[in-house]
Design a protein around this motif. Structure first.
Motif, PDB file in Angstrom:
ATOM      1  N   SER A 218       0.826  -1.202   0.000  1.00 19.60           N
ATOM      2  CA  SER A 218       0.000   0.000   0.000  1.00 19.60           C
ATOM      3  C   SER A 218       0.866   1.261   0.000  1.00 19.60           C
ATOM      4  CB  SER A 218      -0.920  -0.017   1.223  1.00 19.60           C
ATOM      5  OG  SER A 218      -1.682   1.160   1.288  1.00 19.60           O
TER       6      SER A 218
ATOM      7  N   ALA B 144      -7.444  -5.899  -1.680  1.00 20.92           N
ATOM      8  CA  ALA B 144      -8.006  -4.633  -1.192  1.00 20.92           C
ATOM      9  C   ALA B 144      -9.503  -4.683  -0.879  1.00 20.92           C
ATOM     10  CB  ALA B 144      -7.691  -3.511  -2.171  1.00 20.92           C
TER      11      ALA B 144
ATOM     12  N   HIS C   4     -10.098  -6.675   2.264  1.00 23.31           N
ATOM     13  CA  HIS C   4      -9.452  -6.002   3.396  1.00 23.31           C
ATOM     14  C   HIS C   4     -10.294  -4.810   3.867  1.00 23.31           C
ATOM     15  CE1 HIS C   4      -6.331  -4.666   6.056  1.00 23.31           C
ATOM     16  NE2 HIS C   4      -6.174  -3.544   5.391  1.00 23.31           N
ATOM     17  N   LEU C   5     -10.787  -4.032   2.924  1.00 21.96           N
ATOM     18  CA  LEU C   5     -11.634  -2.894   3.292  1.00 21.96           C
ATOM     19  C   LEU C   5     -12.929  -3.357   3.948  1.00 21.96           C
ATOM     20  CD1 LEU C   5     -11.086  -0.612   0.184  1.00 21.96           C
ATOM     21  CD2 LEU C   5     -10.100  -0.346   2.472  1.00 21.96           C
TER      22      LEU C   5
ATOM     23  N   ILE D 110     -12.063  -4.244   7.533  1.00 24.87           N
ATOM     24  CA  ILE D 110     -11.923  -3.031   8.342  1.00 24.87           C
ATOM     25  C   ILE D 110     -13.300  -2.510   8.726  1.00 24.87           C
ATOM     26  CG2 ILE D 110     -11.214  -0.606   8.286  1.00 24.87           C
ATOM     27  CD1 ILE D 110      -8.838  -1.555   6.509  1.00 24.87           C
ATOM     28  N   ASP D 111     -14.196  -2.498   7.775  1.00 23.72           N
ATOM     29  CA  ASP D 111     -15.553  -2.034   8.067  1.00 23.72           C
ATOM     30  C   ASP D 111     -16.223  -2.943   9.098  1.00 23.72           C
ATOM     31  OD1 ASP D 111     -17.849  -0.277   7.583  1.00 23.72           O
ATOM     32  OD2 ASP D 111     -18.746  -2.067   6.688  1.00 23.72           O
TER      33      ASP D 111
END
Length: 151
Positions: free
Chosen positions: A48, A117, A120-121, A124-125
């Motif tokens: 990243s 990605a 992963h996002l 996180i949420d």
């Protein structure tokens, strides 16, 4: 005008809460990342950072990358070695001055990062964002800015 200092007790309680949050959230997100992508959290952080820095700099040098990640140079060097062995990044001599190495994301690294990605996002949420209000998020952003400005 200076801000009044919070009580020592409040600081200790806030610190303990911060540490518990790290222990609660970070491992859950790291487990999801490894399960969904075969990337470790340090792999993802490096990919990243190199991707982000490559948009604004001609060369992504090891020293500035370590500073950007806030990692010790030795930690980053070991991580880059592991990632280079797996074909995720490459290091090349800097063309601008011939000193030091540039860090480049390989095609395999770019593909792994782009594929990881979305999940992963979502992780996180799921483990972080959904439980927080807009006010919580703003407070966390402001806390990070205050601590960063103090460095």
């Amino acid at each position: 005008m200076t801000r009044p200092s919070p009580s020592t007790q409040a600081v200790h309680e806030a610190w303990a809460a911060y540490r518990r949050l790290q222990l609660l959230v970070d491992p859950a997100i790291a487990r999801d990342l490894e399960k969904n992508s075969n990337l470790s959290m340090p792999d993802y952080e490096v990919l990243s950072a190199v991707t982000d820095l490559a948009h604004t700099q001609m060369c992504v040098r090891v020293g500035p990358l370590a500073g950007h990640l806030r990692w010790a140079h030795s930690r980053l060097s070991r991580q880059l070695g592991r990632m280079e062995q797996r074909g995720l990044i490459a290091r090349e001599a800097c063309e601008l001055d011939g000193r030091g190495d540039d860090v480049l994301v390989t095609e395999a690294g770019r593909r792994a990062y782009e594929e990881a990605a979305p999940a992963h996002l979502a992780s996180i949420d799921r483990h972080f964002g959904r439980a927080l209000t807009a006010e919580h998020l703003t407070a966390l952003i402001n806390i990070e800015r205050a601590l960063s400005a103090d460095r």
